[in-house]
Design a protein around this motif. Structure first.
Motif, short mmCIF file in Angstrom:
data_model
loop_
_atom_site.label_atom_id
_atom_site.label_comp_id
_atom_site.label_asym_id
_atom_site.label_seq_id
_atom_site.Cartn_x
_atom_site.Cartn_y
_atom_site.Cartn_z
N UNK A 178 4.16 -4.13 -11.16
CA UNK A 178 4.30 -4.33 -9.73
C UNK A 178 3.40 -3.36 -8.97
N UNK A 179 2.45 -3.93 -8.24
CA UNK A 179 1.54 -3.14 -7.40
C UNK A 179 2.25 -2.88 -6.07
N UNK A 197 -7.05 -7.21 -2.56
CA UNK A 197 -6.98 -5.76 -2.67
C UNK A 197 -5.64 -5.37 -3.27
N UNK A 198 -5.66 -4.47 -4.23
CA UNK A 198 -4.44 -3.88 -4.79
C UNK A 198 -4.35 -2.46 -4.25
N UNK A 229 -9.73 -5.45 -5.88
CA UNK A 229 -10.35 -4.18 -5.53
C UNK A 229 -9.23 -3.16 -5.37
N UNK A 230 -9.37 -2.03 -6.01
CA UNK A 230 -8.32 -1.03 -6.07
C UNK A 230 -8.47 -0.04 -4.91
N UNK A 231 -7.37 0.22 -4.22
CA UNK A 231 -7.34 1.22 -3.15
C UNK A 231 -6.21 2.20 -3.48
N UNK A 232 -6.57 3.46 -3.74
CA UNK A 232 -5.58 4.50 -4.01
C UNK A 232 -5.36 5.31 -2.75
N UNK A 233 -4.12 5.37 -2.28
CA UNK A 233 -3.79 6.08 -1.05
C UNK A 233 -3.00 7.34 -1.41
N UNK A 234 -3.52 8.54 -1.13
CA UNK A 234 -2.79 9.77 -1.45
C UNK A 234 -1.56 9.94 -0.56
N UNK A 235 -0.43 10.15 -1.18
CA UNK A 235 0.81 10.33 -0.42
C UNK A 235 0.70 11.51 0.54
N UNK A 236 0.14 12.62 0.06
CA UNK A 236 0.02 13.81 0.91
C UNK A 236 -0.83 13.54 2.15
N UNK A 288 -4.65 -0.06 -16.63
CA UNK A 288 -4.16 -1.12 -15.75
C UNK A 288 -5.09 -1.31 -14.54
N UNK A 289 -5.56 -0.20 -13.99
CA UNK A 289 -6.46 -0.29 -12.84
C UNK A 289 -7.78 -0.96 -13.22
N UNK A 290 -8.28 -0.64 -14.40
CA UNK A 290 -9.49 -1.30 -14.88
C UNK A 290 -9.27 -2.79 -15.05
N UNK A 291 -8.11 -3.15 -15.61
CA UNK A 291 -7.82 -4.56 -15.85
C UNK A 291 -7.67 -5.32 -14.53
N UNK A 292 -7.06 -4.67 -13.52
CA UNK A 292 -6.91 -5.32 -12.22
C UNK A 292 -8.28 -5.65 -11.62
#
Length: 226
Positions: free
Chosen positions: A67-68, A79-80, A114-121, A104-108
């Motif tokens: 689950x993304x 976009x994931x 397209x992968x977007x990583x959002x830093x919680x901080x 998993x990110x590579x497979x997506x």
């Protein structure tokens, strides 16, 4: 409409269309970090949650369900989006989980996301930076869809939105009747369509259910769309 009300309606919409583990995951997974992303980043950019899917199920390279946090689909683009805290993603004590996450990110990406990583901080400290970066990332995709004929508004709808913008965000049906030379029934029809599209919001007369005017809901893409 206030964010809290729209957010509740959006979650209920997705819950009603899920069952079993998919519904349970939405109830368990959409927590503080994810809610903060929607409120502090997504909502200020778009003013709605259209085409944004929370706790979206995909299969990983092993065929296992995953689950993304969010998947956003606009035209042919997917976009994931993952909200990432520091601890779980760098912990040396859980190398297996970390390795699987990278795979998993590579497979997506292979699957077309397209992968977007959002830093919680960053969500807590500087959400305006994430807003700026996300706008720069998403705008070319939205413009590409428009160039391919996926324009979100008809000519009349765009004319009504331009009128609302010129009138400081508030518009009465009679203004459109006079300004565009349309009959009142046609004007009400198009204004209701724009309400359904999330671009106008009916403003009732105080103490009554009768609608007297409509409020424009702004979006960062307004200049390009209109």
């Amino acid at each position: 409409m206030a964010f809290a009300e729209e957010h509740h309606k959006w979650l209920e919409y997705h819950k009603k269309r899920r069952a079993g583990e998919r519904k349970d995951r939405l109830e368990r997974g959409h927590r503080h970090g994810e809610q903060m992303f929607v409120e502090r980043v997504w909502w200020p950019i778009f003013g709605n949650m259209d085409d944004l899917h929370p706790e979206y199920e995909v299969a990983d390279w092993r065929g296992m369900p995953y689950f993304v946090d969010f998947v956003w689909k606009q035209g042919q683009v997917k976009f994931a989006i993952e909200v990432k805290g520091y601890g779980p993603h760098v912990a040396k004590t859980d190398r297996t989980r970390y390795r699987q996450e990278l795979n998993r990110e590579t497979y997506l990406q292979i699957a077309g996301y397209r992968i977007v990583a959002v830093p919680y901080d960053e969500l807590e400290a500087a959400p305006e930076l994430i807003i700026s970066l996300l706008k720069a990332l998403l705008t070319p995709c939205l413009l590409k869809n428009m160039a391919e004929g996926c324009r979100p508004f008809t000519r009349i709808e765009a004319d009504i939105l331009r009128m609302a913008s010129r009138k400081n965000g508030y518009l009465k049906p009679v203004d459109v009747v006079r300004g565009l030379g349309l009959n009142r029934r046609t004007v009400i029809k198009y204004m209701n369509i724009l309400c359904e599209k999330g671009k106008l919001k009916p403003v009732p007369v105080q103490g009554s259910n009768r609608v007297s005017r409509y409020e424009l809901i702004h979006s960062f893409m307004d200049a390009e769309i209109w």
